[in-house]
Design an enzyme around this catalytic site. Structure first.
Site, PDB file in Angstrom:
ATOM      1  N   GLN A  46       7.411 -55.927   7.103  1.00 65.24           N
ATOM      2  CA  GLN A  46       6.074 -56.502   7.270  1.00 65.24           C
ATOM      3  C   GLN A  46       5.474 -56.709   5.882  1.00 65.24           C
ATOM      4  O   GLN A  46       5.716 -55.912   4.969  1.00 65.24           O
ATOM      5  CB  GLN A  46       5.208 -55.515   8.076  1.00 65.24           C
ATOM      6  N   ASN A  48       1.624 -57.560   4.035  1.00 70.13           N
ATOM      7  CA  ASN A  48       0.187 -57.578   4.320  1.00 70.13           C
ATOM      8  C   ASN A  48      -0.572 -58.060   3.093  1.00 70.13           C
ATOM      9  O   ASN A  48      -0.135 -57.841   1.963  1.00 70.13           O
ATOM     10  CB  ASN A  48      -0.331 -56.170   4.628  1.00 70.13           C
ATOM     11  N   HIS A  62      -4.430 -43.557   2.954  1.00 76.29           N
ATOM     12  CA  HIS A  62      -3.755 -43.773   4.234  1.00 76.29           C
ATOM     13  C   HIS A  62      -2.257 -43.512   4.167  1.00 76.29           C
ATOM     14  O   HIS A  62      -1.613 -43.802   3.164  1.00 76.29           O
ATOM     15  CB  HIS A  62      -3.925 -45.240   4.678  1.00 76.29           C
ATOM     16  N   LYS A  72       5.829 -48.400   0.762  1.00 77.23           N
ATOM     17  CA  LYS A  72       4.964 -49.538   0.425  1.00 77.23           C
ATOM     18  C   LYS A  72       5.272 -50.016  -0.990  1.00 77.23           C
ATOM     19  O   LYS A  72       5.473 -49.192  -1.890  1.00 77.23           O
ATOM     20  CB  LYS A  72       3.480 -49.130   0.484  1.00 77.23           C
ATOM     21  N   HIS A 119      -1.985 -43.364   0.294  1.00 80.49           N
ATOM     22  CA  HIS A 119      -2.253 -44.482  -0.632  1.00 80.49           C
ATOM     23  C   HIS A 119      -3.674 -45.001  -0.446  1.00 80.49           C
ATOM     24  O   HIS A 119      -4.180 -45.087   0.685  1.00 80.49           O
ATOM     25  CB  HIS A 119      -1.269 -45.633  -0.364  1.00 80.49           C
ATOM     26  N   TYR A 132       1.096 -56.382  -0.008  1.00 79.35           N
ATOM     27  CA  TYR A 132       1.964 -55.247   0.307  1.00 79.35           C
ATOM     28  C   TYR A 132       3.255 -55.725   0.955  1.00 79.35           C
ATOM     29  O   TYR A 132       3.208 -56.550   1.855  1.00 79.35           O
ATOM     30  CB  TYR A 132       1.368 -54.358   1.405  1.00 79.35           C
ATOM     31  N   ASP A 169     -12.808 -44.352   6.984  1.00 82.54           N
ATOM     32  CA  ASP A 169     -12.294 -43.693   5.774  1.00 82.54           C
ATOM     33  C   ASP A 169     -13.202 -42.552   5.301  1.00 82.54           C
ATOM     34  O   ASP A 169     -12.751 -41.666   4.563  1.00 82.54           O
ATOM     35  CB  ASP A 169     -12.106 -44.714   4.654  1.00 82.54           C
TER      36      ASP A 169
END
Ligand SMILES: Cc1cn([C@H]2C[C@H](O)[C@@H](COP(=O)(O)OP(=O)(O)O[C@H]3O[C@@H](C)C(=O)[C@@H](O)[C@H]3O)O2)c(=O)[nH]c1=O
Length: 177
Positions: A46, A48, A62, A72, A119, A132, A169
């Protein structure tokens, strides 16, 4: 590309080696063979993008829990950010350790983050965009977080006029000390 180790084992700064000429420059930003030679992830499922309107936007910290850990590879394609990686695993020898790397559109650095590490980043300019590559799919139920100001981490974020942080957050519980 140069793979620079950091004080957090498994985290690397990946620097491009630009070839400049009259037109500008050319640089490789990812190479499967070079990543494999360094024992790094080459299976990205994936990608992002994260656009941040204002300087002082802070997202994080996260990670996804097992078995959905994400590797990542994060870079800044517009503007600038302080990228922060922390170890939120109480059973780890580097528990609570964090590092920060300035990533900008100009320096074209990427940060390679192994699964299980937390992160986050704070933008240093308006209109900052991060890109990302991710090794695992998004699984909302596996999402975990640590607060930006968790005393167990003590992250030294850059001062800014106004910090913008999502309510989720701000709600993460304290990590154990
Ligand atoms: C992360 C993610 C979010 N979403 C959705 C959920 C929500 O509606 C919207 C925004 O999500 P968030 O608020 O979680 O976005 P954000 O706070 O930017 O989350 C990101 O933060 C940085 C620090 C990371 O390291 C990333 O891995 C990711 O967790 O996008 C997806 O559909 N797929 C995804 O992979």
């Amino acid at each position: 590309m140069r793979f620079l180790s950091t004080e957090l084992p498994g985290v690397f700064v990946v620097e491009p080696e630009p070839r400049a000429d009259d037109r500008g420059l050319f640089a490789r930003t990812y190479c499967r063979d070079e990543f494999a030679a360094h024992g790094l992830c080459i299976d990205w499922v994936q990608c992002n993008v994260s656009f941040n309107t204002k300087a002082g936007t802070l997202r994080g910290m996260h990670w996804q829990s097992a078995p959905h850990e994400e590797v990542k590879l994060v870079r800044c394609t517009s503007g600038a950010a302080l990228d922060v990686i922390a170890d939120p695993r109480p059973d780890s020898p580097t528990y609570r350790k964090w590092i920060a790397v300035e990533i900008t559109a100009e320096n074209r650095r990427a940060v390679y983050i192994p699964g299980g590490l937390a992160h986050g980043f704070q933008t240093l300019a308006d209109g900052t965009e991060l890109f990302y590559q991710m090794s695992a799919f998004y699984v909302p139920d596996a999402a975990r977080g640590a607060r930006w100001d968790d005393p167990a981490l003590g992250i030294a974020w850059p001062a800014c006029a106004q910090r913008i942080i999502a309510p989720r957050d701000l709600s993460f519980p304290d990590l154990p000390i």
